[in-house]
Design an enzyme around this catalytic site. Structure first.
Site, PDB file in Angstrom:
ATOM      1  N   THR A 228       0.855  -1.189   0.000  1.00  0.00           N
ATOM      2  CA  THR A 228       0.000   0.000   0.000  1.00  0.00           C
ATOM      3  C   THR A 228       0.886   1.233   0.000  1.00  0.00           C
ATOM      4  O   THR A 228       2.039   1.186   0.423  1.00  0.00           O
ATOM      5  CB  THR A 228      -0.839   0.082   1.292  1.00  0.00           C
ATOM      6  OG1 THR A 228       0.056   0.167   2.410  1.00  0.00           O
ATOM      7  CG2 THR A 228      -1.757  -1.105   1.431  1.00  0.00           C
ATOM      8  N   ASP A 229       0.330   2.348  -0.462  1.00  0.00           N
ATOM      9  CA  ASP A 229       0.985   3.615  -0.166  1.00  0.00           C
ATOM     10  C   ASP A 229       0.876   3.793   1.349  1.00  0.00           C
ATOM     11  O   ASP A 229       0.098   3.089   2.016  1.00  0.00           O
ATOM     12  CB  ASP A 229       0.322   4.777  -0.914  1.00  0.00           C
ATOM     13  CG  ASP A 229       1.227   6.013  -0.939  1.00  0.00           C
ATOM     14  OD1 ASP A 229       2.199   6.066  -0.150  1.00  0.00           O
ATOM     15  OD2 ASP A 229       0.965   6.929  -1.732  1.00  0.00           O
ATOM     16  N   TRP A 230       1.639   4.736   1.878  1.00  0.00           N
ATOM     17  CA  TRP A 230       1.747   4.847   3.340  1.00  0.00           C
ATOM     18  C   TRP A 230       0.408   5.284   3.962  1.00  0.00           C
ATOM     19  O   TRP A 230       0.011   6.438   3.879  1.00  0.00           O
ATOM     20  CB  TRP A 230       2.895   5.775   3.705  1.00  0.00           C
ATOM     21  CG  TRP A 230       4.160   5.021   3.983  1.00  0.00           C
ATOM     22  CD1 TRP A 230       4.934   5.134   5.106  1.00  0.00           C
ATOM     23  CD2 TRP A 230       4.781   4.000   3.188  1.00  0.00           C
ATOM     24  NE1 TRP A 230       5.987   4.229   5.045  1.00  0.00           N
ATOM     25  CE2 TRP A 230       5.916   3.534   3.882  1.00  0.00           C
ATOM     26  CE3 TRP A 230       4.477   3.409   1.961  1.00  0.00           C
ATOM     27  CZ2 TRP A 230       6.741   2.526   3.399  1.00  0.00           C
ATOM     28  CZ3 TRP A 230       5.298   2.403   1.471  1.00  0.00           C
ATOM     29  CH2 TRP A 230       6.410   1.982   2.185  1.00  0.00           C
ATOM     30  N   GLY A 231      -0.274   4.297   4.529  1.00  0.00           N
ATOM     31  CA  GLY A 231      -1.569   4.582   5.143  1.00  0.00           C
ATOM     32  C   GLY A 231      -2.734   4.338   4.199  1.00  0.00           C
ATOM     33  O   GLY A 231      -3.862   4.728   4.482  1.00  0.00           O
ATOM     34  N   ALA A 232      -2.489   3.666   3.065  1.00  0.00           N
ATOM     35  CA  ALA A 232      -3.567   3.450   2.096  1.00  0.00           C
ATOM     36  C   ALA A 232      -4.349   2.161   2.355  1.00  0.00           C
ATOM     37  O   ALA A 232      -5.211   1.799   1.566  1.00  0.00           O
ATOM     38  CB  ALA A 232      -2.999   3.433   0.680  1.00  0.00           C
TER      39      ALA A 232
END
Ligand code: BGC
Length: 754
Positions: A228-232
């Site tokens: 994931t993107d950071w926090g996605a």
């Protein structure tokens, strides 16, 4: 290493742990099985390894590293080899710092020049994006360090990036927004792919099985892992079921327990977990087993490389002959960016550059120049004293070189711009200098297009973009002609923001954005609308001049599974050796399907000595002529004539040639009672099949004659038949045709296409 065996020796808890980070930048390891914990970190144009406190916004310090030109600049080099060299340098640094995967490159398309993160993306064109991204990936990975191609997919704005739902339509998605990723995945083979934050048609990218499984792995053959993107990460279990491998940063222990519970309760197939873990472990071991602990490189050599790369990326937008400068002239450098260049953007890509060379510093070994700051770098407002000082200096100089552009606060990750203006103080300064000196040269430092109300009044414009830590030296090299500029624009510079195709639909309403312009992004739009632009896609000047001759094709016709070779001779007719970027566009003029006027399908950059001629060649296959047909969910190339256009920019086509593509399999027509005769007639054998049932009725239309309508009668009859749906015939058949007979015809027409 037998990954299957390794996975089967892990407990369910250990497996769940591998799908969720250890902390901000690390994956978990399993000590008892010899699985090490590895690090992943930003990217993409330098290494941002945080030894201390971690964040994903570039706030806390990272180890000193080389800041290379940002993606927006890199793409303007149109140079696969050069971008590969940057990748190798990044890979060396990763090896030294023990980083397994560098987070990048970004392959999102520049839908709007307002996107705050455009400096991290390559182009408005998917072919150029894919080629440059692939070169970057191959370069890094040649050092046995992974890349993470990001942000997959449809992340084309910063506004509400974590929640926005993108509605685009399959054709534009495939031809524009996914095509760059597709090329980068197939050619570059990234070890990992990073999902974007946003939703596509209501589904978060990190839990989209169509995107992660069918397209990425199924169609494109991706065999690495996705993160994931950071926090996605929205719903971790749903993500894993959809094909997500790793949530970053760590979601904490509760998430591991959630995965274990989902498997035990039968909500998540353990096989999906096993597969996901094996995919992660493949990458982990590919890195640790091949890591070179003492890579052979120096930061000093990387600084030289950064200078060379910045030189190759810069685009000379305008020049009335004032450039190159003579070092004997009385030269003024004006503008705060001359002393302290803006060379990178804000956010997660922010590098702690170990050395920065300004133009003012670099010019010392070349010429004596006077300097005035002219404006305060972070301000929008004019400082009258700075302005007056700069004007006075320009008045007594032969040439005034203004270093201008966008301050950090004007563009960054995290927010989008709302206009394309440079700070008022800089525009005012340039105008004031033009009033007192007729040789004003503007050197730009910006991550994306700006409006240039003074473009017609200045002598030259050199676009350096955010050119990395050695941008000052590169600017001096180009200004004084140590080398000729050779970059070309990877995006259109519009006259004004309102001309941009996404203008009315950017950044959307609330959490929804409609890509209503469809395929018509960038030059595809400006060309279709025949709009004037400030500087077109592919534009860039040189200190040399080039002549294009002898465009030739390996054949006049091309089979659907064939390859066409296109060659052209380019002569340097100038006095200085220089590189030229030769571009190949395909123009299709087929009716019935909306196609952009022309699309970039090839480019090559060549060095040509003065008076010399080089032959440039391109290879094209069916895909270069294809569009994505949503009915068949596949690429389709219509048979017929296509024009090949070879030029120095999208609006400077020098030579054209025609090629005939042999017809392929006809497109199936899904027939219903609503299908028109015009469409039915495209089915081979349809006329013959229908003749016995409706031949008489059709003939009646064909012989219709109305004296009062003159010649129009025939055309009208033809149009009526062409646009009449099958069911419409009932009204003209004197009761001969019924719903049943129409249904029978529908069945028959679908049958003969099988
Ligand atoms: C960015 C990514 C970056 C990640 C880690 C996110 O905010 O969108 O591009 O790799 O942070 O810093």
């Amino acid at each position: 290493m037998d990954m299957q065996k390794l996975v089967s020796s892990m407990t369910l808890e250990e497996k769940a742990g591998m799908l969720n980070g250890l902390d901000f930048w690390h994956l978990k390891g399993v000590g008892r099985l010899g699985i090490p914990s590895v690090m992943v970190t930003d990217g993409p144009h330098g290494l941002r390894k945080q030894a201390g406190q971690a964040d994903h916004l570039g706030l806390n310090a990272s180890v000193p590293a080389t800041a290379f030109p940002t993606a927006a600049a890199l793409a303007c080099s149109y140079d696969r080899e050069l971008v590969g060299e940057v990748g190798q340098a990044l890979g060396d640094l990763c090896q030294q710092e023990d980083v397994a995967v560098i987070l990048g490159p970004g392959a999102n398309i520049k839908r709007s020049p307002l996107c705050g993160r455009n400096f991290e993306y390559f182009s408005e064109d998917p072919f150029l994006t894919g080629e440059i991204a692939a070169a970057h990936i191959q370069g890094v990975q040649s050092r046995n360090v992974g890349t993470s191609l990001k942000h997959f997919a449809m992340n084309n704005q910063e506004t509400r990036r974590m929640t926005v739902d993108v509605n685009c339509g399959e054709r534009a998605m495939r031809e524009i927004y996914l095509a760059g990723f597709e090329r980068a995945v197939k050619k570059g083979k990234p070890w990992t792919v990073m999902c974007s934050y946003n939703k596509i048609d209501g589904v978060y990218s990190s839990e989209n099985p169509w995107l992660l499984r069918s397209v990425l792995r199924g169609e494109w053959g991706f065999d690495g892992f996705t993160m994931t993107d950071w926090g996605a990460c929205n719903d971790h279990v749903r993500g894993i079921a959809a094909g997500l491998n790793l949530a970053m940063p760590s979601l904490g222990n509760a998430a591991d327990a959630g995965v274990v519970r989902a498997v035990r309760e039968g909500r998540l197939d353990e096989k999906a977990v096993d597969e996901a873990v094996a995919e992660v472990l493949n990458v982990v071991f590919r890195y640790v087993e091949n890591r070179k602990k003492d890579p052979d490189f120096s930061l000093g050599a990387q600084h030289h490389l950064a200078r060379k790369v910045a030189r190759e990326c810069a685009v000379l937008l305008k020049n009335d002959g004032t450039l190159p400068l003579s070092s004997n002239a009385k030269i003024a450098f004006i503008g705060a960016f001359a002393e302290s260049p803006r060379y990178q953007g804000g956010g997660s890509s922010h590098i702690n550059a170990y050395e920065v060379t300004s133009a003012l510093e670099a010019v010392r070994s070349v010429a004596k120049v006077a300097y005035a700051p002219g404006y305060a770098a972070e301000s929008n407002d004019t400082d009258p004293a700075l302005l007056a000082e700069a004007v006075a200096l320009a008045k007594e100089s032969d040439v005034a070189v203004v270093f201008a552009g966008l301050p950090d606060s004007f563009e960054s990750e995290g927010f989008d711009r709302t206009h394309l203006r440079m700070p008022d103080c800089q525009n005012e300064l340039i105008r004031a200098l033009c009033a007192v000196n007729c040789h004003v040269v503007v050197v730009l430092h910006n991550g994306a297009p700006v409006e240039m109300p003074w473009a017609d009044d200045v002598s030259a414009i050199l676009e350096m973009y955010l050119g990395g830590q050695a941008v000052g030296g590169a600017s001096v090299d180009l200004l004084f002609g140590a080398v000729s500029p050779s970059g070309k624009l990877a995006e259109t510079f519009p006259m004004r923001l309102e001309d941009n195709p996404s203008y009315l639909n950017f950044p959307g309403e609330g959490d929804h954005v409609d890509y209503a312009e469809g395929l018509y992004v960038g030059y595809r739009w400006y060309d279709a609308r025949r709009m004037p632009v400030r500087f077109p896609f592919g534009h860039g000047l040189s200190y040399a001049t080039f002549e294009y001759k002898n465009l030739r094709l390996s054949a006049g016709t091309l089979a659907q599974d064939g390859t066409l070779e296109v060659k052209v001779d380019v002569t340097n007719t100038g006095r200085m050796g220089a590189k030229e970027i030769v571009q190949l566009y395909v123009h299709s003029a087929h009716e019935g399907v909306s196609r952009p006027v022309q699309e970039l399908k090839g480019f090559e950059k060549v060095y040509i000595a003065p008076g010399q001629t080089e032959t440039v060649s391109f290879r094209l296959c069916r895909r270069a002529f294809s569009y994505y047909n949503p009915d068949i969910h596949d690429w389709y190339a219509e048979g017929g004539k296509y024009e090949l256009r070879v030029g120095a920019s999208s609006r400077d086509i020098r030579l054209t040639a025609e090629v005939e593509l042999e017809p392929g399999k006809p497109l199936p027509v899904r027939v219903t009672a609503d299908t028109t005769f015009g469409d039915i007639r495209k089915i081979p054998g349809a006329d013959e099949a229908l003749q016995p049932v409706i031949g008489g009725i059709m003939q009646a239309f064909g012989t219709m004659d109305n004296a009062s309508m003159g010649g129009a009668a025939n055309e009208m009859a033809n149009a009526m038949v062409r646009d009449m749906p099958l069911h419409g015939l009932k009204s003209f058949s004197n009761g001969q045709l019924t719903d049943e007979s129409i249904e029978a015809m529908v069945r028959q027409l679908n049958e003969i296409q099988k």
